[in-house]
Design an enzyme around this catalytic site. Structure first.
Site, PDB file in Angstrom:
ATOM      1  N   GLU A 115       0.860  -1.180   0.000  1.00  0.00           N
ATOM      2  CA  GLU A 115       0.000   0.000   0.000  1.00  0.00           C
ATOM      3  C   GLU A 115       0.890   1.222   0.000  1.00  0.00           C
ATOM      4  O   GLU A 115       1.761   1.367   0.864  1.00  0.00           O
ATOM      5  CB  GLU A 115      -0.868   0.020   1.263  1.00  0.00           C
ATOM      6  CG  GLU A 115      -2.153  -0.752   1.115  1.00  0.00           C
ATOM      7  CD  GLU A 115      -2.992  -0.666   2.381  1.00  0.00           C
ATOM      8  OE1 GLU A 115      -2.888   0.330   3.127  1.00  0.00           O
ATOM      9  OE2 GLU A 115      -3.750  -1.616   2.628  1.00  0.00           O
ATOM     10  N   ASP A 123      -5.820   9.577  10.258  1.00  0.00           N
ATOM     11  CA  ASP A 123      -4.504   9.075  10.645  1.00  0.00           C
ATOM     12  C   ASP A 123      -4.031   9.618  11.974  1.00  0.00           C
ATOM     13  O   ASP A 123      -4.257  10.774  12.312  1.00  0.00           O
ATOM     14  CB  ASP A 123      -3.472   9.429   9.563  1.00  0.00           C
ATOM     15  CG  ASP A 123      -3.623   8.556   8.336  1.00  0.00           C
ATOM     16  OD1 ASP A 123      -3.505   7.326   8.484  1.00  0.00           O
ATOM     17  OD2 ASP A 123      -3.870   9.090   7.237  1.00  0.00           O
ATOM     18  N   TYR A 171     -11.065  -4.364   3.336  1.00  0.00           N
ATOM     19  CA  TYR A 171     -10.088  -3.910   4.324  1.00  0.00           C
ATOM     20  C   TYR A 171     -10.835  -3.717   5.650  1.00  0.00           C
ATOM     21  O   TYR A 171     -11.605  -2.767   5.811  1.00  0.00           O
ATOM     22  CB  TYR A 171      -9.487  -2.591   3.841  1.00  0.00           C
ATOM     23  CG  TYR A 171      -8.311  -2.066   4.636  1.00  0.00           C
ATOM     24  CD1 TYR A 171      -8.215  -2.174   6.018  1.00  0.00           C
ATOM     25  CD2 TYR A 171      -7.265  -1.431   3.972  1.00  0.00           C
ATOM     26  CE1 TYR A 171      -7.130  -1.675   6.719  1.00  0.00           C
ATOM     27  CE2 TYR A 171      -6.172  -0.916   4.667  1.00  0.00           C
ATOM     28  CZ  TYR A 171      -6.115  -1.046   6.030  1.00  0.00           C
ATOM     29  OH  TYR A 171      -5.039  -0.547   6.720  1.00  0.00           O
TER      30      TYR A 171
END
Ligand code: PLP
Lengths: 273, 400
Positions: free
Chosen positions: A49, A60, A174
């Protein structure tokens, strides 16, 4: 089936867990990333990735925030990340997946991005802030160019929605291992096993688990119920701590090898079938 | 015309819900709870009671005589500065905190720029016994130090955010990260008509009280509705609250005033409508300050509440269809207007609101004498007094 689906199917067939490292492109510069990715593949990465840096990465934690800042400071842009993939493509045969935020892709334009990504050799995209309801037209554009839009699922996702996400994702689903932002955690939240089981109840799609994974033991545990493991922040912490670019590449490769080792012996998700 | 979002929160091409998957379920739950609770008689009467006896509503609609004779038209000020905590922000926050309580949430988080939304949230949480944490950019904790202290005094925990431009944008990033992490227990009280659906609609609905009161009051006072409405636009909540109840009245001009900072050409401003492009930030598609790689570039404004690189999606939509007009005022013009209104009317405005006054000084003289103008005075200027003192002193020493 794209390169991503083929790769995960082959691993499942062999009973082997997939290891998917995440690195931010251009951290600290694109030259380093270009040396780093082949080294990760040699060390056992089954796909990579590649993070596209964004000024406001609200999904994040601090590690990837800092990595994005370093990458932007060194002049990294989506165009240059696509050039990176183009340069790597002849040397790297594992799937390469771009991960980033919607604004960068929209700014390039959906169709322009899809064309450029295909010609660079991108295999899949993961867009943190683009659920399928909003992503319809972008995802259709990339699918039309043989690029897999990989969807995310979270511990908070309802079972009904999980079934929809599993149906609509391409390549793999995912599964986010924790309720929170990216960042290495000392312990693994085992609630994720239940999420993966809920996916399995309605779908055969490969499932990879990421967010918070930081140790070979975590990877081994996840491989007992999922097809693969994504490791980002823990890897970037090692890259950031290294005294030189060469040392960073060595440290990252060594870490990836240590994460992959238990997956080879795991029996993988095929064992639970 | 009806300005209403579609079922997924889109105002034309803007709005929507661009969030990490973790938040999708929480936003669905909020949307469901809002529709079920906020229109019930029980909720309405509790909220109306609080708006009246706690927040001091209705706020006056004041006929500003000096302003009127100076600018050559009849100018009214909607006195949101007189609402409890000193700005319109309390209208939205009382609604959202009450909703949080009905939903059984015990912890409330908020982002704040000028600190007015943070203070309002801390106030409502103190009132309702909710735990409160506020994210504020480091730059703003310095220029709005009084509000930082007020929040702490009210029992809130303030997190100083030192990433990025250290302003409202970065405080919003951190609040979103907190919400992603604590979504099961936490209510995210967004401070303007921005963010993912249903927030732009929900905040607008709670702020509509400004326009609804204005309509009633001006009919009482003047026997007709206004020709022009004006308000400053950061995220756009005070402006939307005033505009929305008049959208169907074709004759009413609506003017939103953004922050031109050091000038639109300088690149240092907060004019997302005036100089932005379509893009995605903070859960919404809207107009925003973004470069050709899709990176957000920092906004700038003398006023922390307008120092934001995007704008609520409904404003982007109203601008696109031409129903509302958007202009901007510079830092210098806002500073002048801050002093001007203080002297002319004995009202010290917030620096945010001073942007609306600044544009009125340029624009109202071009209107016919019998024009009727309502300016939303979104907040009071106490919080800005220390900064303005410094800026005026710097001006004086430049002149000498
Ligand atoms: C007094 C005042 N007016 C206006 C604003 C800008 O917000 P909005 O555009 O949502 O009204 C703020 C924000 O902090 C404020 O404190």
């Amino acid at each position: 089936m794209g390169r991503l689906g083929e790769r995960l199917a082959a691993l499942r067939e062999r009973g082997e867990g997939a290891l998917i490292p995440f690195v931010t492109a251009g951290d600290p510069d694109l030259e380093t990333t270009e040396a780093l990715i082949p080294a990760l593949v040699d060390a056992g990465a089954d796909a990579v990735e590649i993070g596209v840096p964004f000024s406001d990465p609200l999904g994040d934690g601090p590690t990837i925030q800092r990595a994005s800042e370093r990458a932007l400071r060194s002049g990294t842009s989506l165009r240059r990340v696509l050039e990176l993939v183009k340069n790597l493509r002849p040397r790297v045969d594992v799937p390469l997946v771009l991960m980033g935020y919607a604004n960068c892709l929209y700014t390039m334009g959906e169709e322009n991005f899809a064309i450029a990504a295909q010609s660079a050799g991108v295999d899949g995209i993961i867009v943190v802030d683009l659920p399928p309801e909003e992503g319809e037209s972008l995802f259709a554009a990339v699918r039309g160019r043989d690029i897999d839009p990989v969807l995310l699922a979270a511990p908070t996702t309802t079972s009904e929605r999980l079934a929809r996400l599993a149906r609509e994702t391409r390549g793999f689903l995912y599964c986010v291992a924790l309720t929170g932002v990216t960042g290495a955690r000392g312990t693994l939240d085992l609630g994720i096993e239940e999420t993966v089981k809920r996916v399995r109840a309605s779908s055969d799609v490969p499932v990879c688990v990421g967010f918070g994974v930081s140790k070979p033991e975590h990877a081994a545990r996840i491989a007992e119920f999922a097809d693969g493991v994504v490791v980002g922040s823990a890897l970037i912490d090692r890259i950031a701590a290294a005294p030189s670019p060469t040392a960073a590449v060595d440290a990252a490769a060594e870490f990836v090898a240590s994460l992959k080792a238990p997956l080879r012996a795991s029996g993988g998700a095929a064992a639970i079938r | 015309m009806k300005s209403e979002a579609d079922s997924r929160g889109h105002f034309g091409e803007y709005g929507g819900r661009f969030v990490p998957e973790t938040l999708t379920t929480a936003l669905d739950q909020l949307e469901e709870a809002y529709a079920r609770i906020a229109f019930s008689d029980e909720f309405r009467s509790e909220l109306d009671g609080l708006l009246h006896s706690y927040a001091g509503r209705p706020t006056p609609l004041y006929c500003a005589r000096s302003l009127s004779s100076d600018l050559g038209a009849t100018v009214y000020l909607k006195r949101e500065d007189l609402a409890h905590t000193g700005a319109h922000k309390i209208n939205n926050v009382l609604g959202q905190c009450l909703l949080a309580r009905y939903m059984g949430k015990t912890r409330v988080i908020a982002e704040t720029g000028a600190g007015q939304h943070g203070v309002a949230t801390a106030t409502s949480c103190a009132l309702m016994g909710l735990q409160c944490e506020v994210y504020m950019g480091e730059h703003d904790t310095q220029r709005q130090a009084l509000n930082l202290f007020r929040m702490e005094l009210l029992g809130a925990r303030v997190h100083t955010v030192s990433s990025g431009s250290r302003t409202l944008k970065d405080a919003t990033n951190e609040a979103m990260r907190d919400w992603v992490t604590n979504v099961r227990t936490t209510y995210y009280c967004i401070g303007s008509v921005m963010g993912p659906h249903p927030y732009p609609t929900l905040v607008r609905d709670f702020q509509r009280v400004i326009g609804l009161e204005t309509r009633r009051q001006i009919l009482d006072l003047e026997g007709r509705i206004p020709d022009v409405l004006m308000a400053c636009v950061g995220g756009g909540s005070n402006a939307m609250g005033l505009f929305h109840p008049f959208l169907d009245d074709d004759g009413v001009r609506m003017i939103g005033v953004e922050a031109a900072g050091e000038g639109l050409d300088s690149g240092r401003h907060g004019a997302a409508i005036g100089a932005g492009v379509p893009g995605v930030l903070h859960g919404m598609r809207s107009l925003l300050l973004s470069d050709d790689d899709g990176q957000i570039f920092p906004a700038h404004s003398i006023s922390a509440g307008l120092d934001y690189p995007s704008v609520g999606p409904e404003h982007a939509y109203l601008a696109g269809i031409g129903r509302a007009e958007y202009v901007s005022a510079t830092d210098e013009e806002a500073l002048d207007a801050f002093v001007y209104l203080s002297r002319a009317e004995g009202i010290i405005p917030a620096l945010e609101s001073a942007h609306a006054i600044a544009h009125a000084r340029k624009f109202v003289p071009s209107l016919p004498k019998d024009a009727l103008v309502v300016i939303n005075l979104s907040g009071r200027g106490d919080k800005d007094a220390p900064l303005v003192r410094e800026l005026l002193a710097a001006r004086r020493s430049e002149k000498h």
